[in-house]
Design a protein around this motif. Structure first.
Motif, PDB file in Angstrom:
ATOM      1  N   UNK A  10       0.835  -1.206   0.000  1.00  0.00           N
ATOM      2  CA  UNK A  10       0.000   0.000   0.000  1.00  0.00           C
ATOM      3  C   UNK A  10       0.868   1.253   0.000  1.00  0.00           C
ATOM      4  N   UNK A  11       1.944   1.228   0.763  1.00  0.00           N
ATOM      5  CA  UNK A  11       2.864   2.379   0.780  1.00  0.00           C
ATOM      6  C   UNK A  11       3.529   2.542  -0.588  1.00  0.00           C
ATOM      7  N   UNK A  12       3.961   1.414  -1.169  1.00  0.00           N
ATOM      8  CA  UNK A  12       4.596   1.465  -2.492  1.00  0.00           C
ATOM      9  C   UNK A  12       3.621   2.001  -3.534  1.00  0.00           C
ATOM     10  N   UNK A  13       2.381   1.544  -3.488  1.00  0.00           N
ATOM     11  CA  UNK A  13       1.376   1.996  -4.452  1.00  0.00           C
ATOM     12  C   UNK A  13       1.050   3.476  -4.261  1.00  0.00           C
ATOM     13  N   UNK A  83      -6.572  -1.176  -1.051  1.00  0.00           N
ATOM     14  CA  UNK A  83      -7.634  -0.518  -0.295  1.00  0.00           C
ATOM     15  C   UNK A  83      -7.182   0.716   0.472  1.00  0.00           C
ATOM     16  N   UNK A  84      -6.010   0.643   1.109  1.00  0.00           N
ATOM     17  CA  UNK A  84      -5.552   1.800   1.895  1.00  0.00           C
ATOM     18  C   UNK A  84      -5.264   3.024   1.031  1.00  0.00           C
ATOM     19  N   UNK A  85      -4.515   2.885  -0.087  1.00  0.00           N
ATOM     20  CA  UNK A  85      -4.350   4.071  -0.938  1.00  0.00           C
ATOM     21  C   UNK A  85      -5.673   4.546  -1.538  1.00  0.00           C
ATOM     22  N   UNK A  86      -6.566   3.603  -1.852  1.00  0.00           N
ATOM     23  CA  UNK A  86      -7.878   3.987  -2.382  1.00  0.00           C
ATOM     24  C   UNK A  86      -8.678   4.793  -1.380  1.00  0.00           C
ATOM     25  N   UNK A  87      -8.646   4.367  -0.117  1.00  0.00           N
ATOM     26  CA  UNK A  87      -9.336   5.134   0.927  1.00  0.00           C
ATOM     27  C   UNK A  87      -8.716   6.522   1.092  1.00  0.00           C
ATOM     28  N   UNK A  88      -7.387   6.601   0.964  1.00  0.00           N
ATOM     29  CA  UNK A  88      -6.711   7.896   1.052  1.00  0.00           C
ATOM     30  C   UNK A  88      -7.137   8.834  -0.073  1.00  0.00           C
TER      31      UNK A  88
END
Length: 195
Positions: A10-13, A83-88
């Motif tokens: 998620x951090x990389x994405x 999901x985490x980058x999408x939520x961000x």
């Protein structure tokens, strides 16, 4: 461990989206046109394949899109990866809808092309669309569980003994609280993993 790897992905994405996609998107927005007219087609309506800037921008966007697509589509990858980058991205879009000035003020590296590209993607709704697509795995229950791999046995193998004792395997359920040996008779075919 799978969700920890998903967190790292998620951090990389997120970094890839901020630096790669925004840079490529901004370069595509600034494709040179004849006489600066916005309605004029780039490359005078011809091929863009000979314009290096356009190809680099497409490559950056395609690379980030491929990484995001892999994180969304591959079942073995934790849903946190996309999901985490999408939520961000969705959260930033909501902040933009509520207070435009605040959302734009919080964009990092605002003086660089990355910040400008992020702002352009935010204003044009690209971040909202990408965020909506990226959160889909969060709502698929099977993505949160580890899937068991099918075990293929040679004819005559015995599954009643403990693992590591030679020719036998003991299978456990996904939940880890039940242990059930599988009996196989000589000549039986391996179970079909798709049934």
């Amino acid at each position: 461990m799978r969700h920890l790897a998903g967190f790292v992905l998620a951090i990389v994405l997120a970094v890839a989206i901020f630096f790669g996609a925004t840079w490529g998107y901004l370069r595509l927005l600034r494709v040179p046109v004849v006489n600066g007219a916005a309605a004029t087609l780039p490359a005078v309506g011809g091929s863009l394949l000979h314009q290096r800037n356009v190809l680099l921008a497409f490559a950056a966007l395609a690379g980030v899109g491929l990484l995001a697509g892999i994180c969304v589509a591959v079942p073995r990858i934790s849903p946190l990866a996309a999901g985490l980058p999408g939520l961000g991205l969705l959260a930033w879009t909501v902040i933009y809808l509520v207070n435009v000035g605040r959302a734009v003020r919080y964009i990092p590296l605002k003086a660089d092309a990355f910040g400008d590209g992020f702002e352009a993607m935010l204003i044009n709704g690209v971040l909202a669309a990408a965020g909506l697509a990226m959160i889909v795995p969060l709502f698929i229950p099977s993505r949160w569980r580890r899937t068991a791999l099918p075990v293929y046995l040679e004819p005559g193998e015995d599954l009643t003994a403990q693992p590591g004792t030679g020719s036998s395997v003991l299978l456990t359920s996904d939940w880890g609280n039940q242990t059930a040996p599988i009996q196989q008779q000589p000549g039986d075919q391996p179970p079909d993993p798709w049934s």
